[in-house]
Enzyme design. Structure first.
Site, PDB file in Angstrom:
ATOM      1  N   GLU A   1      16.105  11.743   7.065  1.00 29.41           N
ATOM      2  CA  GLU A   1      15.259  11.777   7.972  1.00 29.41           C
ATOM      3  C   GLU A   1      15.577  10.671   9.013  1.00 29.41           C
ATOM      4  OE1 GLU A   1      10.652  13.247   6.592  1.00 29.41           O
ATOM      5  OE2 GLU A   1      11.552  11.258   6.058  1.00 29.41           O
TER       6      GLU A   1
ATOM      7  N   SER B   1       9.987   4.801   3.611  1.00 26.11           N
ATOM      8  CA  SER B   1       9.639   6.116   3.361  1.00 26.11           C
ATOM      9  C   SER B   1       8.313   6.301   4.117  1.00 26.11           C
ATOM     10  CB  SER B   1       9.343   6.452   1.844  1.00 26.11           C
ATOM     11  OG  SER B   1       8.726   5.497   1.187  1.00 26.11           O
TER      12      SER B   1
ATOM     13  N   ASN C   1       7.686  12.927   2.884  1.00 22.36           N
ATOM     14  CA  ASN C   1       6.340  12.149   2.208  1.00 22.36           C
ATOM     15  C   ASN C   1       5.057  12.365   2.697  1.00 22.36           C
ATOM     16  OD1 ASN C   1       7.838  11.119   0.127  1.00 22.36           O
ATOM     17  ND2 ASN C   1       8.760   9.311   1.525  1.00 22.36           N
TER      18      ASN C   1
ATOM     19  N   HIS D   1      16.100   7.142   6.473  1.00 18.03           N
ATOM     20  CA  HIS D   1      15.221   7.775   5.238  1.00 18.03           C
ATOM     21  C   HIS D   1      16.133   8.515   4.480  1.00 18.03           C
ATOM     22  CE1 HIS D   1      12.088   9.411   3.004  1.00 18.03           C
ATOM     23  NE2 HIS D   1      12.348   8.318   2.272  1.00 18.03           N
TER      24      HIS D   1
END
Length: 291
Positions: A152, A119, A190, A140
């Site tokens: 992602e 992440s 994130n 991800h």
């Protein structure tokens, strides 16, 4: 290259969810972990989640049986060498991920694509430790994997176009949406989300509000489905801290400094839902704020 068999490293929260969606989409899956108990728990959780989908008429009972039949397990990491695509979903520690890839590399087929569900960690740096940086990228998934629609896709500096297109094809077959992110610390989701959580922890640390008031303020005042402290517990406070450390180290900006209270909770082993206690105490019938 047509991807048919997928290896997944790590049977935890993310790994079992990835195994679930891959097998449901028709891929043969080989799931590995260092613990047989973890593998058994993962299969049981996948079965329960599939039962939930059956009860909601999202899939049939036959779909569930076929999905479970496509998931194999092994305690031997090198067994994944015969798969077409490998998704590493181990703990968010770079040294652990590098050790996994080091052990796996001699056993891979030439065409095997390596990916990481990290992440926040640099894809370019992880890829540079392998013999196939052009066939390495970030893959991800969001948690919980069966419900969240976004994936992602992060290219390292050497990732080639066929590798990206192959992973994009997998995402499309899953019925999910791909977001292409550059290889910067924490990528897109994130980079935005975890600093917000960290700021919520600072708000608690400084006494601006208690756990309940902070979470209710963001749910009712910003229309968030889950408060930031509740979400932190769901993600895992150790994971939140690891991401903040990557941001702080990688971007060298004090605005990414992890809140001391977040550090203290992690040092105490209060990691959120998975440990039974974080910003909420989950050991009773209903979660109770710890502050």
């Amino acid at each position: 290259m047509e991807i048919q068999k997928i290896g997944i490293i790590g049977a935890g929260q993310m790994g079992n969810g990835i195994a679930h969606v891959m097998a449901l989409a028709g891929y043969d899956v080989l799931l590995t972990d260092i613990s047989q108990d973890a593998l058994d728990a993962a299969l049981a959780l996948v079965a329960r989640n599939l039962d939930r989908q059956v009860s909601r008429d999202l899939i049939s009972a036959a779909d569930k049986d076929a999905t479970m039949a496509r998931i194999g397990t092994t305690l031997t990491l090198t067994d994944l060498g015969q798969t077409d695509l490998i998704i590493e979903a181990a703990t968010e520690r770079e040294t652990v991920k590098q050790a996994i890839f080091d052990e796996l590399l001699p056993h891979l087929q030439p065409h095997t694509i390596l990916t990481s569900n990290t992440s926040s960690i640099s894809i370019t740096r992880l890829a540079s430790r392998t013999d196939r940086p052009e066939k390495f990228m970030g893959f991800h998934f969001m948690n919980p994997v069966p419900l969240m629609k976004l994936v992602e896709l992060i290219r390292g500096i050497a990732t080639d176009e066929p590798t990206y297109k192959a992973c994009l094809g997998v995402v499309e077959r899953l019925g999910k949406t791909a977001a292409s992110a550059e290889d910067f610390p924490a990528f897109i989701v994130n980079r935005i989300l975890v600093p917000m959580i960290n700021e919520a922890v600072y708000t608690l640390y400084e006494g601006v509000g208690n756990v309940k008031s902070i979470d209710e303020s963001m749910k009712l005042g910003a229309n968030h489905p889950m408060g930031p402290l509740e979400l932190a517990d769901f993600i895992g406070l150790d994971t939140c801290l690891a991401i903040m450390n990557v941001l702080h180290d990688g971007l060298a900006d004090t605005k990414y400094r992890p809140c001391p209270l977040l550090v203290k909770y992690v040092e105490a082993g209060w990691l959120g839902r998975k440990s039974g206690r974080g910003f909420y105490d989950y050991r009773g019938d209903t979660p109770v704020p710890t502050r």
